[in-house]
Design a protein around this motif. Structure first.
Motif, PDB file in Angstrom:
ATOM      1  N   ASP A  98       0.810  -1.223   0.000  1.00 12.65           N
ATOM      2  CA  ASP A  98       0.000   0.000   0.000  1.00 12.65           C
ATOM      3  C   ASP A  98       0.839   1.267   0.000  1.00 12.65           C
ATOM      4  O   ASP A  98       0.287   2.378  -0.047  1.00 12.65           O
ATOM      5  N   GLY A  99       2.163   1.132   0.106  1.00 17.58           N
ATOM      6  CA  GLY A  99       3.022   2.305  -0.017  1.00 17.58           C
ATOM      7  C   GLY A  99       3.905   2.611   1.163  1.00 17.58           C
ATOM      8  O   GLY A  99       4.675   3.583   1.122  1.00 17.58           O
ATOM      9  N   ALA A 100       3.839   1.819   2.247  1.00 17.48           N
ATOM     10  CA  ALA A 100       4.739   2.048   3.381  1.00 17.48           C
ATOM     11  C   ALA A 100       6.174   1.755   2.959  1.00 17.48           C
ATOM     12  O   ALA A 100       6.424   0.850   2.154  1.00 17.48           O
ATOM     13  N   TYR A 101       7.130   2.522   3.512  1.00 17.84           N
ATOM     14  CA  TYR A 101       8.530   2.293   3.145  1.00 17.84           C
ATOM     15  C   TYR A 101       9.040   1.006   3.774  1.00 17.84           C
ATOM     16  O   TYR A 101       9.739   0.216   3.125  1.00 17.84           O
ATOM     17  N   SER A 102       8.696   0.757   5.054  1.00 22.63           N
ATOM     18  CA  SER A 102       9.150  -0.453   5.736  1.00 22.63           C
ATOM     19  C   SER A 102       8.259  -0.725   6.937  1.00 22.63           C
ATOM     20  O   SER A 102       7.430   0.114   7.330  1.00 22.63           O
ATOM     21  N   PHE A 103       8.425  -1.914   7.518  1.00 25.37           N
ATOM     22  CA  PHE A 103       7.629  -2.340   8.660  1.00 25.37           C
ATOM     23  C   PHE A 103       8.595  -2.939   9.673  1.00 25.37           C
ATOM     24  O   PHE A 103       9.328  -3.880   9.360  1.00 25.37           O
ATOM     25  N   VAL A 104       8.606  -2.380  10.890  1.00 26.79           N
ATOM     26  CA  VAL A 104       9.547  -2.803  11.921  1.00 26.79           C
ATOM     27  C   VAL A 104       8.773  -3.308  13.137  1.00 26.79           C
ATOM     28  O   VAL A 104       7.793  -2.691  13.559  1.00 26.79           O
ATOM     29  N   GLU A 105       9.212  -4.440  13.685  1.00 29.52           N
ATOM     30  CA  GLU A 105       8.546  -5.006  14.851  1.00 29.52           C
ATOM     31  C   GLU A 105       9.192  -4.520  16.140  1.00 29.52           C
ATOM     32  O   GLU A 105      10.405  -4.330  16.220  1.00 29.52           O
ATOM     33  N   LYS A 106       8.349  -4.308  17.165  1.00 24.90           N
ATOM     34  CA  LYS A 106       8.827  -4.043  18.519  1.00 24.90           C
ATOM     35  C   LYS A 106       9.006  -5.387  19.232  1.00 24.90           C
ATOM     36  O   LYS A 106       8.198  -6.298  19.022  1.00 24.90           O
ATOM     37  N   PRO A 107      10.000  -5.509  20.103  1.00 21.15           N
ATOM     38  CA  PRO A 107      11.037  -4.511  20.391  1.00 21.15           C
ATOM     39  C   PRO A 107      12.008  -4.402  19.215  1.00 21.15           C
ATOM     40  O   PRO A 107      12.409  -5.418  18.645  1.00 21.15           O
ATOM     41  N   TYR A 108      12.352  -3.193  18.857  1.00 22.17           N
ATOM     42  CA  TYR A 108      13.187  -2.963  17.696  1.00 22.17           C
ATOM     43  C   TYR A 108      14.670  -3.054  18.064  1.00 22.17           C
ATOM     44  O   TYR A 108      15.054  -2.835  19.213  1.00 22.17           O
ATOM     45  N   GLU A 109      15.466  -3.360  17.053  1.00 24.63           N
ATOM     46  CA  GLU A 109      16.931  -3.351  17.221  1.00 24.63           C
ATOM     47  C   GLU A 109      17.387  -1.967  16.785  1.00 24.63           C
ATOM     48  O   GLU A 109      17.205  -1.579  15.624  1.00 24.63           O
ATOM     49  N   PRO A 110      17.960  -1.140  17.669  1.00 26.20           N
ATOM     50  CA  PRO A 110      18.240   0.275  17.365  1.00 26.20           C
ATOM     51  C   PRO A 110      19.046   0.494  16.089  1.00 26.20           C
ATOM     52  O   PRO A 110      18.707   1.367  15.283  1.00 26.20           O
ATOM     53  N   ARG A 111      20.100  -0.288  15.894  1.00 23.87           N
ATOM     54  CA  ARG A 111      20.944  -0.068  14.720  1.00 23.87           C
ATOM     55  C   ARG A 111      20.165  -0.323  13.432  1.00 23.87           C
ATOM     56  O   ARG A 111      20.275   0.423  12.464  1.00 23.87           O
ATOM     57  N   ARG A 112      19.357  -1.398  13.441  1.00 22.32           N
ATOM     58  CA  ARG A 112      18.577  -1.713  12.241  1.00 22.32           C
ATOM     59  C   ARG A 112      17.545  -0.627  11.976  1.00 22.32           C
ATOM     60  O   ARG A 112      17.338  -0.212  10.827  1.00 22.32           O
ATOM     61  N   LEU A 113      16.882  -0.142  13.031  1.00 22.05           N
ATOM     62  CA  LEU A 113      15.882   0.912  12.846  1.00 22.05           C
ATOM     63  C   LEU A 113      16.519   2.179  12.295  1.00 22.05           C
ATOM     64  O   LEU A 113      15.986   2.806  11.365  1.00 22.05           O
ATOM     65  N   LEU A 114      17.678   2.558  12.828  1.00 23.67           N
ATOM     66  CA  LEU A 114      18.358   3.762  12.342  1.00 23.67           C
ATOM     67  C   LEU A 114      18.753   3.620  10.873  1.00 23.67           C
ATOM     68  O   LEU A 114      18.669   4.571  10.094  1.00 23.67           O
ATOM     69  N   THR A 115      19.190   2.432  10.485  1.00 24.39           N
ATOM     70  CA  THR A 115      19.574   2.194   9.085  1.00 24.39           C
ATOM     71  C   THR A 115      18.369   2.340   8.160  1.00 24.39           C
ATOM     72  O   THR A 115      18.443   2.983   7.108  1.00 24.39           O
ATOM     73  N   ILE A 116      17.239   1.751   8.567  1.00 22.68           N
ATOM     74  CA  ILE A 116      16.028   1.839   7.742  1.00 22.68           C
ATOM     75  C   ILE A 116      15.587   3.294   7.601  1.00 22.68           C
ATOM     76  O   ILE A 116      15.264   3.764   6.500  1.00 22.68           O
ATOM     77  N   LEU A 117      15.600   4.023   8.716  1.00 21.46           N
ATOM     78  CA  LEU A 117      15.152   5.415   8.675  1.00 21.46           C
ATOM     79  C   LEU A 117      16.097   6.289   7.854  1.00 21.46           C
ATOM     80  O   LEU A 117      15.653   7.181   7.130  1.00 21.46           O
ATOM     81  N   ARG A 118      17.397   6.032   7.963  1.00 21.86           N
ATOM     82  CA  ARG A 118      18.355   6.825   7.184  1.00 21.86           C
ATOM     83  C   ARG A 118      18.158   6.594   5.692  1.00 21.86           C
ATOM     84  O   ARG A 118      18.174   7.537   4.888  1.00 21.86           O
ATOM     85  N   HIS A 119      17.971   5.333   5.298  1.00 27.55           N
ATOM     86  CA  HIS A 119      17.745   5.043   3.881  1.00 27.55           C
ATOM     87  C   HIS A 119      16.453   5.691   3.388  1.00 27.55           C
ATOM     88  O   HIS A 119      16.393   6.210   2.259  1.00 27.55           O
ATOM     89  N   ALA A 120      15.416   5.668   4.226  1.00 27.37           N
ATOM     90  CA  ALA A 120      14.154   6.303   3.838  1.00 27.37           C
ATOM     91  C   ALA A 120      14.344   7.809   3.662  1.00 27.37           C
ATOM     92  O   ALA A 120      13.813   8.418   2.720  1.00 27.37           O
TER      93      ALA A 120
END
Length: 446
Positions: A98-120
């Motif tokens: 539907d157009g979301a950039y990514s989907f992250v599950e809690k509890p999140y892994e900080p490094r992975r979340l930061l990488t996804i957000l930076r790429h977005a």
């Protein structure tokens, strides 16, 4: 290339402790953050904050993260990353479809979340840059569109062209191969007082002393000479340093006297034209080596325009490639390939020995490869033009050729199908059948 940029993010989560945790993580990573506790507040914050990314919880009272995604215009809004403690694979897949950039599950892994957000965020900045460039291109007109660019060198060149166009002074254009010397010569003609007159371009490297007068001056009992075609307009002498010395002497006489005497004729014919010359060589070296007559040079270099090499105006690279990609996407009836960070890196790393002409070819190869769902700017730069972008089958090659030929015929005849069919040498019914078979949109072609 993006480490120095400060990205911004809008965090949407009804859990106060989670909002605080995310804000702390992202601010420690150098982000500018803002957080709200309801998805319904997002629309009001977008115009003021203009974030690079939105990070939203999925399950919230009232409007959920999925509802937010449904209401957003994914082509105009910042990328949306969804985060949830209740994620499952079908929900994640549907959200991304539907157009979301990514989907992250809690509890999140900080490094992975930061990488996804930076790429977005990087993708968001690149898209915004592409949109601004497209808007800029739509606003360009006149000389801005002829000599595309925003660097100081190209702005100065446009200013000089406008000043010189109003005069009748002889102009010598100097620049490397592919910098647009004939383009500048035509701009001087089109913007000058003789714009309604002819523009005659002569490749001096192809001129030969034998038969020169008959070809250029004409004969009393034969056809008119080619130089008559320049009268009342502009005579463009390209590759002037490659002009044979005997030809230089004859051209010098014509330029000085502004008249020609046809072979076998008794009365000279007066001519009136402006002289514009061009070379990609060192003009003074050509004189010192005896390849160019000094007196001839004095007649053609009243004013001199130096065209900058593309490697000296790198800030114009993205603007130019965006323009050429759009141009070839229109020609080949396909979508414009989006520019990525890797594409930008490849553009800036290349030295562009072929200048704007090379850049235009790279854009065409990139558009052709995108029609097959593949390709990058780096591949378009390094590819062998002899083998790149050849259709996989003979059927595809014939269809591509027919598509281009029919499109050109329809445009050339302003949509008049009978005239287009006649120009192509086929019947009207055959043309209609081919348009349907090839999936051409006649209205889009016009």
């Amino acid at each position: 290339m993006t480490e120095h940029l400060q990205f911004s993010i809008l965090i949407v989560d009804d859990d106060k402790s989670m909002r605080h945790s995310l804000v702390t993580l992202l601010e420690a990573a150098g982000w500018r953050t803002e957080a709200v506790n309801r998805a319904s507040l997002v629309e009001g914050r977008l115009a003021e904050m203009r974030p690079d990314v939105i990070l939203s919880d999925v399950r919230m009272p009232g409007m959920s993260g999925l509802d937010l995604l449904e209401e957003m215009d994914v082509n105009a809004s910042p990328p949306l990353v969804l985060i949830s403690a209740h994620g499952d694979i079908p929900t994640a897949v549907q959200a991304i479809q539907d157009g979301a950039y990514s989907f992250v599950e809690k509890p999140y892994e900080p490094r992975r979340l930061l990488t996804i957000l930076r790429h977005a965020a990087e993708q968001s900045r690149m898209r915004q840059s592409n949109d601004r460039l497209k808007d800029r291109l739509l606003q360009l007109s006149g000389l801005d569109r002829i000599m595309l660019g925003r660097t100081e060198e190209i702005r100065d060149l446009r200013h000089n062209i406008l000043n010189l166009a109003e005069t009748e002074a002889a102009v010598l254009i100097q620049g490397e191969t592919g910098t647009g010397k004939e383009l500048v010569a035509r701009a001087l003609h089109d913007l000058g007082p003789n714009a309604d007159g002819p523009f005659l371009a002569l490749n001096c490297a192809a001129l030969h002393p034998d038969g020169f007068e008959a070809e250029m001056f004409g004969a009393s009992d034969g056809p008119d000479g080619r130089l008559l075609a320049a009268s009342g307009g502009t005579l463009f002498l390209d590759e002037i340093c490659s002009c044979p010395l005997p030809v230089q002497a004859k051209l010098l006489r014509v330029i000085e006297e502004k008249q020609i005497l046809p072979v076998g004729g008794s009365a000279p014919i007066p001519l009136s034209f402006r002289v514009v010359s061009a070379t990609n060589e060192d003009i003074q070296e050509a004189v010192s080596l005896g390849r160019l007559r000094q007196d001839f040079l004095f007649r053609i270099n009243t004013m001199v325009l130096d065209l900058p090499a593309l490697r000296h105006r790198r800030d114009d690279l993205v603007l130019l490639i965006t323009h050429f990609l759009q141009e070839y996407a229109d020609l080949y009836e396909t979508a414009v390939p989006e520019m990525t960070q890797d594409d930008l890196t490849a553009l800036l790393a290349h030295d562009w020995p072929g200048n704007v002409r090379e850049l235009r070819s790279v854009a065409e190869r990139r558009v052709l490869s995108s029609r097959r769902g593949s390709g990058t700017i780096a591949q378009a730069i390094s590819s062998d033009p002899q083998i790149e972008d050849v259709p996989h089958t003979l059927r595809e090659a014939v269809a591509a050729f027919e598509r281009e030929l029919i499109g050109k015929a329809i445009r050339a005849n302003n949509g008049r199908m009978d005239a287009a069919a006649e120009a192509l040498g086929i019947g009207r019914r055959t043309l209609n059948d081919k348009i349907v078979k090839l999936g051409l949109d006649k209205e889009a072609l016009l």
